[in-house]
Enzyme design. Structure first.
Site, PDB file in Angstrom:
ATOM      1  N   LYS A 108     -73.067   5.642 -54.863  1.00  0.00           N
ATOM      2  CA  LYS A 108     -74.383   6.258 -54.642  1.00  0.00           C
ATOM      3  C   LYS A 108     -74.885   6.898 -55.923  1.00  0.00           C
ATOM      4  CE  LYS A 108     -73.469  10.922 -54.462  1.00  0.00           C
ATOM      5  NZ  LYS A 108     -72.313  10.915 -55.358  1.00  0.00           N
ATOM      6  N   GLY A 165     -69.321  13.277 -49.231  1.00  0.00           N
ATOM      7  CA  GLY A 165     -70.557  13.420 -48.470  1.00  0.00           C
ATOM      8  C   GLY A 165     -71.548  14.326 -49.158  1.00  0.00           C
TER       9      GLY A 165
END
Length: 334
Positions: free
Chosen positions: A197, A142
């Site tokens: 990502k 995260g």
């Protein structure tokens, strides 16, 4: 399992005294609920942490928790109920092999790295589980820069396990007033979000380096997230996982902050209009782009941004050609 071999649930070991590992160790130690030991490779690093409460090479100017223990002895993991693997992604297998003789039966292993194994493209949980067959392997991911975590700035991340119950237990054990973990049972989605990502952060860096504007960056984030969702679902994860902290949250942070190595690499690529040779250990997106592009083609997935980034890194096309190809694609429903 004998009582002597049962790991203490209130003892946490963090293996890897880089910036992220040190930050995790100090923020968990500050909760006061657990005895936390940071295990460094070098004794002088551990000694400096114990004597000065600082790790200037990793987190300059940041005071560490007074209760944090530090050592260079890998056997210190033997009494820990939770062991965080905070070494780089490409060192995870080797670390699991080295620590295997010391880990207590029943210990929870938590991977705190983002990436895919070089050569195999495998998820890190699968890599470590292969080496530690009798232990449960979870993953923490995260949006969270080490300095923010260590200084006590509010940070929220995700911890994913094979079961929601285990993830919830680990989230409760490791969270604190400024560091909140949300549990998930989607290890595949959480890991792919964390790894891919970086590819999209490189794309956003290319946009910035080439001077294409903030509107283009926003489009990259939105369309990249759609690609990532399709990819996660095709790989057995939940597509909606990427709309949470381990996907969208991490992507926004990595695609907009110059603390991100992947963004900076993309900026250099955009400015030079050709690929600079990346150090894959540091620029995880460079490896992930190639792996994801190959797997997407095998699965028959349409991932134009990922294909374009992989081709630019390989030197197959330049920035102008990639942009022309993306903007001339057939118009379809979003």
């Amino acid at each position: 399992m004998s009582e002597a071999n049962t790991p203490a649930t209130d003892k946490v070991a963090v293996v890897g005294a880089g910036a992220f590992g040190t930050a995790l160790a100090t923020v968990i130690a500050r909760t006061g609920r657990s005895e936390v030991t940071l295990i460094a490779r070098k004794r002088d690093v551990a000694d400096a942490i114990l004597s000065r409460r600082r790790h200037e090479d990793a987190l300059p100017g940041i005071d560490l928790a007074e209760s944090l223990l530090a050592t260079a002895d890998p056997a210190s993991v033997s009494t820990a109920g939770i062991v965080l693997f905070a070494m780089p992604s490409q060192a995870q297998r080797e670390a699991a092999q080295a620590l295997r003789p010391y880990l207590a039966p029943g210990a929870d292993i938590v991977i705190c790295a983002k990436g895919l194994e070089r050569g195999t493209g495998r998820l890190l949980t699968d890599v470590v589980a292969e080496e530690l067959r009798d232990l449960e392997v979870s993953v923490l991911s995260g949006p969270g820069f080490a300095a923010d975590i260590a200084t006590g700035l509010p940070t929220a991340m995700v911890i994913a396990s094979a079961s929601a119950e285990r993830a919830a237990r680990l989230a409760t054990a490791l969270s604190g007033p400024t560091f909140r973990l949300y549990p998930s049972a989607d290890r595949t989605g959480v890991q792919l979000g964390g790894a891919l990502k970086n590819v999209l952060a490189i794309a956003c860096g290319i946009v910035e380096g080439a001077g294409l504007g903030e509107s283009a960056r926003a489009a990259m984030i939105a369309r990249g997230l759609a690609e990532l969702s399709r990819y996660v679902a095709a790989c057995g994860g939940r597509g909606d996982t990427v709309r949470g902290l381990s996907g969208l949250g991490d992507l926004v942070l990595t695609a907009t902050s110059h603390q991100s190595r992947n963004l900076r690499y993309g900026i250099a690529l955009g400015r030079e209009r050709r690929a600079a040779q990346p150090t894959v250990d540091l620029v995880e997106g460079a490896l992930a782009a190639s792996v994801a592009a190959a797997e997407a083609r095998r699965l028959g997935l349409d991932m134009p941004l990922t294909f374009a980034v992989a081709a630019m890194i390989d030197g197959t096309i330049d920035v102008e050609t990639a942009l022309e190809q993306l903007m001339s694609r057939p118009i379809t429903q979003e």
